[in-house]
Scaffold this active site. Structure first.
Site, PDB file in Angstrom:
ATOM      1  CE  LYS A 266      90.421  22.702 -63.604  1.00  0.00           C
ATOM      2  NZ  LYS A 266      89.578  23.381 -64.596  1.00  0.00           N
ATOM      3  CG  ASP A 271      91.869  28.398 -64.552  1.00  0.00           C
ATOM      4  OD1 ASP A 271      92.747  28.777 -65.214  1.00  0.00           O
ATOM      5  OD2 ASP A 271      90.682  27.786 -65.075  1.00  0.00           O
ATOM      6  CE  LYS A 278      89.629  31.034 -65.280  1.00  0.00           C
ATOM      7  NZ  LYS A 278      88.694  30.659 -66.297  1.00  0.00           N
ATOM      8  CG  ASP A 348      90.716  30.071 -68.756  1.00  0.00           C
ATOM      9  OD1 ASP A 348      90.979  29.368 -67.919  1.00  0.00           O
ATOM     10  OD2 ASP A 348      89.555  30.799 -68.973  1.00  0.00           O
ATOM     11  CD  GLU A 350      92.448  25.157 -66.179  1.00  0.00           C
ATOM     12  OE1 GLU A 350      92.077  25.985 -67.150  1.00  0.00           O
ATOM     13  OE2 GLU A 350      91.815  25.095 -65.161  1.00  0.00           O
ATOM     14  NE  ARG A 352      88.917  21.646 -72.121  1.00  0.00           N
ATOM     15  CZ  ARG A 352      88.102  22.124 -72.976  1.00  0.00           C
ATOM     16  NH1 ARG A 352      87.871  21.894 -74.154  1.00  0.00           N
ATOM     17  NH2 ARG A 352      87.126  22.992 -72.091  1.00  0.00           N
TER      18      ARG A 352
HETATM   19  N1  BES Z   1      87.797  26.214 -64.146  1.00  0.00           N
HETATM   20  C1  BES Z   1      87.380  26.909 -65.624  1.00  0.00           C
HETATM   21  C2  BES Z   1      85.853  26.507 -65.648  1.00  0.00           C
HETATM   22  C3  BES Z   1      84.909  27.244 -64.750  1.00  0.00           C
HETATM   23  C4  BES Z   1      84.608  28.647 -64.825  1.00  0.00           C
HETATM   24  C5  BES Z   1      84.440  26.781 -63.594  1.00  0.00           C
HETATM   25  C6  BES Z   1      83.785  29.357 -64.037  1.00  0.00           C
HETATM   26  C7  BES Z   1      83.515  27.283 -62.761  1.00  0.00           C
HETATM   27  C8  BES Z   1      83.026  28.787 -63.069  1.00  0.00           C
HETATM   28  C9  BES Z   1      88.029  26.367 -66.650  1.00  0.00           C
HETATM   29  O1  BES Z   1      89.440  25.919 -66.430  1.00  0.00           O
HETATM   30  C10 BES Z   1      87.988  27.133 -67.662  1.00  0.00           C
HETATM   31  O2  BES Z   1      88.524  28.118 -67.510  1.00  0.00           O
HETATM   32  N2  BES Z   1      87.294  26.826 -68.805  1.00  0.00           N
HETATM   33  C11 BES Z   1      87.095  27.550 -69.863  1.00  0.00           C
HETATM   34  C12 BES Z   1      86.912  26.694 -71.206  1.00  0.00           C
HETATM   35  C13 BES Z   1      87.228  27.460 -72.534  1.00  0.00           C
HETATM   36  C14 BES Z   1      88.485  28.496 -72.482  1.00  0.00           C
HETATM   37  C15 BES Z   1      86.948  26.573 -73.628  1.00  0.00           C
HETATM   38  C16 BES Z   1      85.440  28.211 -69.889  1.00  0.00           C
HETATM   39  O3  BES Z   1      84.681  27.481 -69.139  1.00  0.00           O
HETATM   40  O4  BES Z   1      85.367  29.518 -70.328  1.00  0.00           O
HETATM   41 ZN    ZN Z   2      90.040  25.570 -64.640  1.00  0.00          ZN
HETATM   42 MN    MN Z   3      90.515  27.548 -67.062  1.00  0.00          MN
END
Ligand code: BES
Ligand code: ZN
Ligand code: MN
Length: 494
Positions: A266, A271, A278, A348, A350, A352
């Protein structure tokens, strides 16, 4: 860091700094005993008086040690002998490396492997100590003016062995390659998102492929991905002025008919969450959202440097997730490259989205094993913290292979259950699936989402959201899981 092997006796070695270790509750090993004898018994005396601390990871630097030819002696505590294990040995070696780096000594000679894990071979102890010292030896300088008092990385590490052998040479060469690989991963992770863009990642991949034998490079741009129908990846990229890339690095170290291991990273270079923006606090940390990409690129470099007898394909799904008038939005339904439709309920989620198209693309290589690596879910940090990567796979065999590799090189993962029962959390009336699964088991529903694109594959997923860097700290990228993946590849060559 360059590593050289020599067969001098420790106590007779001329060096900037001699590194040795002592247990808290055991008599000195042969190396330390010889050092002690050369010093007229003062090493043992300092241990007895408590001037040298022997608990795990404690270090004592002695200047101009009397009776030695070394300018300095660094003694590392190993703690209690019956509590010693591979992870603790790693920790002790890391502590030693840190002192050398912080004192800006420039070079050192290590005997840490003489007094390591007795159940492991000398080669294992050598390799692990070099890897750990190499890991401690990293200083970020890319976008910063150096100050005289800053730490400096070791130029040359000397490993003192009682006898040279091809096995020792290979252990050191492998350690060196793995250090090169994770140093690359750390540097890419730490670089700011205005420098480390998808195009920058592609350039780095190209440079590495150009540097080593048996490598080739290719990168798909927006138009080429459009032609393939990679709408999920492109959906994420649409909100950004930085164009996406699908980076393809190939290493052919085995017969061309041998199916390759395919690693997919990835590579979200930043992000923001997109339209599902966020919160502002700590958003800078999302520069690390390309650490999966950094990990597979670093592994590629390590593999090419070791010239392993294996075929390897590395794919990087590189894009930036930004809010914009043209960004994909919650409610959108997108048809992915393999024809399955996805309702975007949160922009968010993204990772996947970009990965599913890269995983579909990966099938053309007919992988022997297909593994994706991603900073995929915050939920993984909640579940496992910063010490274990989250491993998901339907294959017990592949999962065990990865767990064992991580255990062997101390870059450990922990398996989580992607049972089919979790799949229904992705149901929606409006598409084949939605891109989020709600609060419960957030890492597993992300894994379930990816599993729908890897049905007939020998597939595993590594969530490195916790292990790639420590959330909210200034420690920077760890370079994980380059060591785990490198060990996995090494084991596959046996
Ligand atoms: N890149 C983030 C995951 C992440 C968050 C990694 C904090 C390390 C620290 C990912 O793209 C994301 O935002 N995931 C969301 C998924 C949710 C929207 C289902 C998350 O983990 O909140
Ligand atoms: Zn991410
Ligand atoms: Mn994200």
């Amino acid at each position: 860091m360059q590593t050289i092997i020599n067969t001098n006796n420790a106590h007779e070695t001329e060096t900037t700094c001699l590194i040795a270790s002592v247990y808290a509750d055991q008599k000195l090993d042969d190396t330390a005993a010889n050092i002690d004898a050369a010093m007229g018994g003062s090493l043992q005396k300092m241990i007895t008086t408590g001037d040298i601390r022997t608990s795990l990871g404690k270090t004592t630097l002695i200047h101009q040690p009397h009776g030695l030819k070394a300018e300095r002696l660094l003694i590392v505590g190993l703690g209690k002998a019956d509590e010693m294990d591979a992870a603790k040995f790693n920790q002790a070696c890391h502590a030693a490396g840190k002192v050398i780096c912080e004192q800006a000594l420039g070079s050192a000679s290590s005997c840490l492997h003489h007094n390591g894990i007795s159940t492991q071979s000398i080669e294992w102890n050598v390799r692990q100590s070099v890897i750990a010292i190499g890991h401690a030896n990293y200083v970020y300088t890319a976008t910063k003016k150096p100050k005289p008092e800053d730490p400096k990385v070791i130029g040359t590490l000397e490993v003192l062995v009682t006898a040279q052998s091809n096995e020792i040479k290979r252990a050191v060469a492998h350690a060196q390659a793995i250090v090169t690989g994770y140093t690359r991963a750390r540097e890419l992770g730490n670089l700011p998102p205005n420098i480390c863009t998808p195009v920058y990642l592609a350039k780095q991949g190209q440079e590495i492929a150009d540097k080593y034998a048996n490598c080739s490079y290719e990168a798909l741009n927006t138009e080429q991905m459009q032609a393939l129908g990679m709408n999920a990846l492109l959906g994420v990229a649409r909100g950004s002025r930085n164009p996406p890339r699908l980076i393809i690095l190939r290493y052919m170290g085995a017969d061309k008919d041998q199916p390759p291991v395919v690693l997919v990273g990835k590579g979200i270079t930043f992000d923001t969450g997109g339209i599902s923006l966020k919160p502002g606090a700590n958003m800078d940390q999302m520069k690390y959202d390309m650490c999966g990409a950094a990990g597979v690129i670093g592994t590629f470099e390590a593999c090419a440097e070791m010239q392993l007898a294996i075929n390897l394909v590395v794919l990087v799904a590189a894009a930036e997730n930004m809010p914009d008038g043209d960004a994909y939005r919650p409610g959108d339904v997108i048809e992915s490259m393999d024809g399955q439709t996805i309702e975007v309920l949160n922009t968010d989620a993204e990772g996947r989205m970009v990965l599913c198209d890269a995983l579909t693309y990966a099938k053309r290589f007919e992988p022997a094993a297909l593994i994706d690596i991603a900073t995929l879910t915050g939920a993984c940090v909640i579940a496992l913290g910063h010490h274990a990567s989250g491993l998901m796979s339907k294959s017990d065999e592949l999962a065990d292979e990865l767990l064992d590799a991580g255990q062997e090189i101390i870059d450990r993962a922990w398996r989580m259950p992607i049972w089919d029962e979790y799949q229904s959390q992705l149901d929606t009336p409006f598409a084949d699936m939605q891109n989020i699964g709600g609060m419960p088991a957030g890492s597993l529903t992300a894994g379930c989402f990816l599993s729908r694109f890897t049905k007939d594959q020998n597939w595993a997923h590594l969530d490195i959201a916790g292990s790639a860097w420590k959330w909210g700290t200034q420690e920077g990228a760890t370079g994980r899981p380059v060591a785990l993946l490198s060990q996995f590849l090494i084991n596959r060559c046996k």
